[in-house]
Design a protein around this motif. Structure first.
Motif, PDB file in Angstrom:
ATOM      1  N   ALA A  40       0.862  -1.557  -0.262  1.00  0.00           N
ATOM      2  CA  ALA A  40      -0.466  -0.014  -0.286  1.00  0.00           C
ATOM      3  C   ALA A  40       0.795   1.810   0.024  1.00  0.00           C
ATOM      4  N   ALA A  41       1.858   1.198   1.278  1.00  0.00           N
ATOM      5  CA  ALA A  41       2.692   2.486   0.717  1.00  0.00           C
ATOM      6  C   ALA A  41       3.401   2.258  -0.925  1.00  0.00           C
ATOM      7  N   SER A  42       3.632   1.485  -0.985  1.00  0.00           N
ATOM      8  CA  SER A  42       4.809   1.483  -2.526  1.00  0.00           C
ATOM      9  C   SER A  42       3.416   1.813  -3.638  1.00  0.00           C
ATOM     10  N   ARG A  43       2.238   1.746  -3.101  1.00  0.00           N
ATOM     11  CA  ARG A  43       1.050   2.069  -4.614  1.00  0.00           C
ATOM     12  C   ARG A  43       1.144   3.020  -4.220  1.00  0.00           C
ATOM     13  N   PHE A  44       0.828   4.013  -2.868  1.00  0.00           N
ATOM     14  CA  PHE A  44       0.373   5.598  -2.499  1.00  0.00           C
ATOM     15  C   PHE A  44       1.441   6.446  -2.786  1.00  0.00           C
ATOM     16  N   ASN A  45       2.730   6.019  -2.861  1.00  0.00           N
ATOM     17  CA  ASN A  45       3.845   6.580  -3.296  1.00  0.00           C
ATOM     18  C   ASN A  45       4.062   6.554  -4.725  1.00  0.00           C
ATOM     19  N   ALA A  46       3.625   5.881  -5.747  1.00  0.00           N
ATOM     20  CA  ALA A  46       3.969   6.390  -6.768  1.00  0.00           C
ATOM     21  C   ALA A  46       2.784   7.008  -7.387  1.00  0.00           C
ATOM     22  N   TRP A  47       2.097   6.901  -6.683  1.00  0.00           N
ATOM     23  CA  TRP A  47       0.690   8.019  -7.649  1.00  0.00           C
ATOM     24  C   TRP A  47       1.002   9.238  -6.721  1.00  0.00           C
ATOM     25  N   PHE A  53       4.022  15.306 -11.611  1.00  0.00           N
ATOM     26  CA  PHE A  53       4.988  14.919 -13.744  1.00  0.00           C
ATOM     27  C   PHE A  53       4.307  15.300 -14.338  1.00  0.00           C
ATOM     28  N   GLN A  54       4.161  15.950 -15.169  1.00  0.00           N
ATOM     29  CA  GLN A  54       2.883  16.154 -17.084  1.00  0.00           C
ATOM     30  C   GLN A  54       2.714  14.859 -17.838  1.00  0.00           C
ATOM     31  N   SER A  55       3.536  14.277 -17.576  1.00  0.00           N
ATOM     32  CA  SER A  55       3.342  12.649 -18.502  1.00  0.00           C
ATOM     33  C   SER A  55       4.125  11.373 -18.549  1.00  0.00           C
ATOM     34  N   GLY A  56       3.817  10.905 -18.572  1.00  0.00           N
ATOM     35  CA  GLY A  56       4.770   9.097 -18.118  1.00  0.00           C
ATOM     36  C   GLY A  56       5.962   9.265 -18.597  1.00  0.00           C
ATOM     37  N   GLN A  58       7.973  11.703 -18.450  1.00  0.00           N
ATOM     38  CA  GLN A  58       8.517  12.975 -17.855  1.00  0.00           C
ATOM     39  C   GLN A  58       8.899  12.209 -15.964  1.00  0.00           C
ATOM     40  N   MET A  59       8.601  11.233 -15.935  1.00  0.00           N
ATOM     41  CA  MET A  59       7.701  10.575 -14.745  1.00  0.00           C
ATOM     42  C   MET A  59       8.564   8.881 -15.326  1.00  0.00           C
ATOM     43  N   ALA A  60       9.466   8.711 -16.004  1.00  0.00           N
ATOM     44  CA  ALA A  60      10.101   8.262 -16.306  1.00  0.00           C
ATOM     45  C   ALA A  60      11.773   8.116 -16.473  1.00  0.00           C
ATOM     46  N   GLN A  61      12.487   9.561 -16.543  1.00  0.00           N
ATOM     47  CA  GLN A  61      12.975  10.719 -16.666  1.00  0.00           C
ATOM     48  C   GLN A  61      13.892  10.799 -15.183  1.00  0.00           C
ATOM     49  N   ALA A  62      12.671  10.405 -14.483  1.00  0.00           N
ATOM     50  CA  ALA A  62      12.762  10.508 -12.651  1.00  0.00           C
ATOM     51  C   ALA A  62      12.997   9.205 -12.046  1.00  0.00           C
ATOM     52  N   ARG A  63      12.902   8.749 -12.532  1.00  0.00           N
ATOM     53  CA  ARG A  63      12.482   7.372 -11.894  1.00  0.00           C
ATOM     54  C   ARG A  63      13.746   6.553 -11.303  1.00  0.00           C
ATOM     55  N   GLU A  64      14.799   7.061 -11.712  1.00  0.00           N
ATOM     56  CA  GLU A  64      15.925   6.324 -10.509  1.00  0.00           C
ATOM     57  C   GLU A  64      16.133   7.629  -9.273  1.00  0.00           C
ATOM     58  N   GLU A  65      15.982   8.924  -9.443  1.00  0.00           N
ATOM     59  CA  GLU A  65      15.580   9.622  -8.662  1.00  0.00           C
ATOM     60  C   GLU A  65      14.454   9.523  -7.877  1.00  0.00           C
ATOM     61  N   THR A  66      12.897   9.672  -8.043  1.00  0.00           N
ATOM     62  CA  THR A  66      12.577   9.016  -6.942  1.00  0.00           C
ATOM     63  C   THR A  66      12.670   7.558  -6.709  1.00  0.00           C
ATOM     64  N   LEU A  67      12.623   6.536  -7.005  1.00  0.00           N
ATOM     65  CA  LEU A  67      13.214   5.376  -6.043  1.00  0.00           C
ATOM     66  C   LEU A  67      14.216   5.063  -5.080  1.00  0.00           C
ATOM     67  N   ALA A  68      15.537   6.083  -6.070  1.00  0.00           N
ATOM     68  CA  ALA A  68      16.373   6.236  -4.732  1.00  0.00           C
ATOM     69  C   ALA A  68      15.938   7.418  -3.457  1.00  0.00           C
ATOM     70  N   TYR A  69      15.164   7.859  -3.876  1.00  0.00           N
ATOM     71  CA  TYR A  69      14.644   9.125  -2.489  1.00  0.00           C
ATOM     72  C   TYR A  69      13.747   8.407  -1.578  1.00  0.00           C
ATOM     73  N   PHE A  70      12.630   7.212  -2.019  1.00  0.00           N
ATOM     74  CA  PHE A  70      12.360   6.668  -0.746  1.00  0.00           C
ATOM     75  C   PHE A  70      12.647   5.223  -0.920  1.00  0.00           C
TER      76      PHE A  70
END
Length: 98
Positions: A40-47, A53-56, A58-70
């Motif tokens: 649930a936490a991972s699903r909510f944090n993905a949302w 982001f404005q697009s998938g 754009q989100m894909a470009q920040a994927r590794e940064e987002t993963l590293a943060y969480f």
């Protein structure tokens, strides 16, 4: 406590913990309840992340940064709680008094 926490931070966290404790009454097992909470936490944090982001693309470009943060935030929180349980094991794990 995370640097961006507000005065309701612990109350919200406690509500999630109480829900998980209530789910234990149905006897699915601690591991299963824990897995559901993590899912649930991972699903909510993905949302939450997607909302920034404005697009998938754009989100894909920040994927590794987002993963590293969480992952880093989870690691810091888990380390804090593990250290607390190690230092205070007898108090935390003592049977409840009637």
């Amino acid at each position: 406590m995370p640097t961006d926490a507000d005065e309701n931070f612990y109350a919200r966290a406690d509500q999630h913990i109480h829900l998980s404790n209530d789910q234990l009454a149905d006897e699915p097992g601690r591991g299963k309840v824990s897995a559901s909470m993590l899912f649930a936490a991972s699903r909510f944090n993905a949302w939450v992340s997607a909302c920034g982001f404005q697009s998938g693309e754009q989100m894909a470009q920040a994927r590794e940064e987002t993963l590293a943060y969480f992952v880093e935030q989870y690691r810091l929180m888990l380390e804090e709680h593990l250290d607390d349980y190690i230092a205070n094991f007898d108090r935390h794990m003592a049977p409840a008094q009637p």
